[in-house]
Write a protein that holds these residues in place. Structure first.
Motif, mmCIF file in Angstrom:
data_model
loop_
_atom_site.group_PDB
_atom_site.id
_atom_site.type_symbol
_atom_site.label_atom_id
_atom_site.label_comp_id
_atom_site.label_asym_id
_atom_site.label_seq_id
_atom_site.Cartn_x
_atom_site.Cartn_y
_atom_site.Cartn_z
ATOM 1 N N ARG A 123 -38.439 48.761 -55.334
ATOM 2 C CA ARG A 123 -38.653 48.284 -56.692
ATOM 3 C C ARG A 123 -37.805 49.048 -57.700
ATOM 4 N N ARG A 124 -37.412 48.367 -58.760
ATOM 5 C CA ARG A 124 -36.683 48.958 -59.885
ATOM 6 C C ARG A 124 -35.526 49.807 -59.367
ATOM 7 N N MET A 125 -35.478 51.080 -59.732
ATOM 8 C CA MET A 125 -34.389 51.943 -59.290
ATOM 9 C C MET A 125 -34.821 52.846 -58.144
ATOM 10 N N GLU A 126 -35.699 52.345 -57.299
ATOM 11 C CA GLU A 126 -36.112 53.092 -56.113
ATOM 12 C C GLU A 126 -35.385 52.562 -54.883
ATOM 13 N N VAL A 127 -35.083 53.477 -53.969
ATOM 14 C CA VAL A 127 -34.521 53.119 -52.670
ATOM 15 C C VAL A 127 -35.193 53.970 -51.606
ATOM 16 N N TYR A 128 -35.130 53.489 -50.382
ATOM 17 C CA TYR A 128 -35.573 54.270 -49.230
ATOM 18 C C TYR A 128 -34.308 54.745 -48.524
#
Length: 229
Positions: A123-128
């Motif tokens: 979501r949004r500016m999150e990454v795994y």
């Protein structure tokens, strides 16, 4: 090397591949979003028919174990376990982020000190994400990361980093460091799993079929990456 059925369903695409002795023998891929329930079973049946019709002996099933979507991983892992139980073969769990690195490692000219940073969109500016060196030695463990202009700056100040995956697409306009390189079009795929699966098979890195669980995205809490050096 054994005959391995490779299954990837960690993200939006679904794919299946058969490998043996370092060669890709069969592949099916569908990139239609969230097609796992409808297409993955068809692909698996076709792969097993391919194996049986050619007199091959299946030795193991490799599953891309995440991080990834709950539904996709659940479908893929359930199928992998069912085949393992039904045919009495071994189970291999391959990190999805490592699978993302394979095309870059095979086809890009990387300097000795290069690091690889595969990213799965959240979501949004999150990454795994995670960080690996060229031998896929883990430099930063799999984490949910909030991206800003200073993300990975401590690493980028010291050496080049190649970013890949759908999560990297939204970072291009945020991470502007001159040591940051972005690989276009990198997606997890079963055909890119088999190099890692055969290595795990030869090293005896088998999973307990009854207790194996993948890495669901919900298992991670987003953080800002801390300095690594």
């Amino acid at each position: 090397m054994g005959c391995i059925l490779n299954i990837d369903s960690a993200v939006a695409s679904a794919s299946v591949a058969v490998s043996q002795d370092g060669a890709l023998l069969f592949e099916k891929y569908d990139d239609e979003a969230r097609s796992h329930a409808s297409m993955l079973g068809v692909f698996v049946d076709q792969a097993l028919s391919f194996i049986d019709s050619r007199g091959l002996v299946l030795d193991a099933v490799a599953i891309s174990k995440g991080p990834g979507s709950y539904t996709g991983l659940r479908v893929g892992v359930s199928m992998a376990k069912g085949i393992c139980y039904g045919r009495g073969v071994k189970l291999l769990g391959i990190p999805t982020l490592q699978v993302l690195c394979v095309p870059t490692l095979l086809y890009a000219e990387l300097p000795e000190n290069a690091l690889l940073c595969p990213m799965i969109d959240a979501r949004r500016m999150e990454v795994y994400s995670a960080l690996y060196d060229r031998s896929l030695k883990e430099i930063m463990p799999t984490s949910a990361v909030v991206i800003d202009q200073d993300s990975f700056k401590d690493v980028l100040d010291k050496q080049p980093v190649w970013f890949m995956g759908d999560g990297a697409e939204k970072c291009k306009n945020v991470i502007k460091h001159p040591n940051a390189y972005f690989v276009d079009g990198a997606v997890p795929s079963a055909k890119n799993m088999f190099v890692l699966a055969e290595k795990a098979f030869n090293q005896g890195e088998f999973q307990d079929i009854a207790y194996f669980e993948p890495f669901y995205l919900k298992d991670f809490i987003a953080i800002k990456p801390k300095p690594l050096f």
